[in-house]
Design an enzyme around this catalytic site. Structure first.
Site, PDB file in Angstrom:
ATOM      1  N   ARG A  34      41.463  77.654  72.335  1.00  0.00           N
ATOM      2  CA  ARG A  34      40.206  76.978  72.692  1.00  0.00           C
ATOM      3  C   ARG A  34      39.006  77.686  72.065  1.00  0.00           C
ATOM      4  O   ARG A  34      38.022  77.029  71.719  1.00  0.00           O
ATOM      5  CB  ARG A  34      40.058  76.907  74.212  1.00  0.00           C
ATOM      6  N   LYS A 199      51.466  69.273  87.322  1.00  0.00           N
ATOM      7  CA  LYS A 199      50.432  68.568  88.104  1.00  0.00           C
ATOM      8  C   LYS A 199      50.872  67.127  88.311  1.00  0.00           C
ATOM      9  O   LYS A 199      50.271  66.186  87.783  1.00  0.00           O
ATOM     10  CB  LYS A 199      49.103  68.616  87.361  1.00  0.00           C
ATOM     11  N   GLY A 352      46.386  71.606  78.462  1.00  0.00           N
ATOM     12  CA  GLY A 352      46.214  73.019  78.137  1.00  0.00           C
ATOM     13  C   GLY A 352      47.531  73.744  77.964  1.00  0.00           C
ATOM     14  O   GLY A 352      47.740  74.464  76.988  1.00  0.00           O
ATOM     15  N   GLY A 376      43.062  67.377  81.356  1.00  0.00           N
ATOM     16  CA  GLY A 376      42.620  66.429  82.368  1.00  0.00           C
ATOM     17  C   GLY A 376      41.724  65.353  81.781  1.00  0.00           C
ATOM     18  O   GLY A 376      41.848  64.170  82.102  1.00  0.00           O
TER      19      GLY A 376
END
Ligand code: ADP
Ligand code: MG
Length: 395
Positions: A34, A199, A352, A376
């Protein structure tokens, strides 16, 4: 959306919202993807003579100053990668930030401390968030949002600051939006989507929208077990969203009606505990022992998934197929990544941990069409939601 080129930056203070939310292990950055992705926008501004003030968040310190979430290690890495000094402010909008910004020369860089040390950054209260946004915006004359990974958040640095300063979208946001537009509006077919990760409840929502767009949906990772349970199988102590079983049954039914193919694993690597050293072995997906947890898709499934990617023209992948951080459970993720590369399709990796998996498992990032920095955010885009950070830049 306005681009950086449309801003008159020479000699002016430009606040850049960046996504520097890197994984840390004991204060050490384990994957700097990132930070690297942020460099072009920062360099471009500095080369044009801007005073570049970078702000970002790290982890979830929940409005409190927590040293383990300090951006200081990020400032050091950023400076190494830029080959230039980066002045580090030890607070976000306080004395240190004011002084650091005040001393900043043209073409120079500064990084503010973790935005989420300030409760105003993430506050749901418009007034509290606005008050913090006033102070943050007060540090600069212009604003650039380059943090695609945060555009789905209604946070001060994403949503309120662009209402206070002339603003533009950084290259990272423009690239991401371009790719996602291509996926939602006109994907080359067959279009396959691979979903996994942990998730689960967040990601089940995406399937709703994908049922109208994708031709084939491959399910791995922690999500598998809710699907297996929906088909009536024992899943042992694997990740399971019990209250989503009915939703998943609905998806399976709708997929059948719509002619969308669901590909579920046929075998699972099941372990006695969540650990690399735990006793583990391959079991059929419909016969997971009650005292075991599934931590990866099995070798047959790895082959099956790669085979179902062959001949596709577009692949979107979000979420590792297993607990790839532990060597015994990395095989499925590796098989899918290799299958994507071999397919020759336009491939997009979002998430990520998925992006980190690609790098830590030793794949060449350039072998993929696009690696998204925003997990997300890319999922919410694909879900068809409006993203506050993008709306604010358009307004
Ligand atoms: P991304 O960041 O790519 O969106 P997630 O955050 O949803 O992905 O999930 C990533 C995590 O999922 C990884 O840390 C991985 O260890 C974990 N994971 C994958 N498969 C399983 C599984 N079967 N059981 C538990 N965790 C899993
Ligand atoms: Mg993740």
């Amino acid at each position: 959306m306005k681009t950086i080129d449309a801003l008159d930056v020479p000699g002016r203070r430009v606040l850049v919202r960046a996504d520097l939310n890197v994984p840390l292990d004991d204060g050490r950055i384990t994957d700097d993807g990132r930070i690297r992705a942020t460099l072009p926008a920062l360099r471009k501004l500095a080369e044009r003579g801007a005073k570049v003030i970078v702000c970002a968040h790290l982890g979830r310190p929940k409005g409190q100053v927590k040293p383990e979430f300090s951006l200081r290690p990020v400032a050091e890495r950023l400076s190494e990668l830029l080959g230039e000094p980066v002045a580090f402010a030890t607070d976000v909008v306080g004395e240190s930030a004011q002084a650091t910004v005040g001393e900043l020369g043209d073409g120079r860089y500064a990084l503010l401390e973790n935005l989420r040390f300030e409760p105003g950054e993430t506050s749901k209260d418009d007034a509290e968030r606005g008050a913090f946004a006033d102070r943050l915006a007060g540090l600069a004359e212009l604003f650039v949002n380059n943090a695609f990974g945060a555009v789905h958040r209604k946070h001060a640095s994403v949503y309120d600051v662009p209402k206070r300063l002339p603003s533009a979208a950084g290259g990272l946001i423009l690239t991401e939006v371009g790719v996602l537009q291509r996926l939602t509006e006109s994907p080359d077919r067959p279009y396959a989507v691979v979903l996994g990760g942990s998730k689960v409840s967040d990601k089940l929502g995406v399937i709703d929208n994908l049922l109208g767009v994708a031709d084939r949906i491959l399910i791995g990772g922690g999500m598998v077990f809710t699907f297996l349970a929906a088909r009536g199988h024992e899943v042992g102590s694997s990740l399971l969203e019990e209250d989503q079983i009915d939703t998943v049954r609905g998806y399976l039914r709708r997929a059948e009606e719509a002619g969308v193919e669901f590909v579920l694993p046929t075998d699972i690597v099941a372990a006695a505990a969540f650990s690399a050293d735990a006793d583990h072995g391959v079991v059929p997906a419909d016969a997971i022992p009650a005292d075991r947890m599934g931590l990866d898709i099995g070798p047959d499934s790895g082959r099956l998934f790669a085979e179902r990617l062959t001949g596709t023209k577009t692949v979107f992948w979000n979420g590792p197929m297993g607990v790839f951080e532990m060597a015994p459970y990395a095989h499925g993720t590796r098989a899918v990544a290799q299958g994507m590369i071999d397919s020759g399709a336009f491939t997009v990796v979002g998430g990520g941990d998925s992006a980190a998996a690609v790098r830590t498992l030793g794949f060449d990032e350039n072998a993929f069409g696009h690696i998204s920095t925003g997990g997300g955010a890319s999922l919410e885009y694909l879900e068809g939601k409006t993203l506050p950070g993008l709306v604010a830049l358009e307004g």
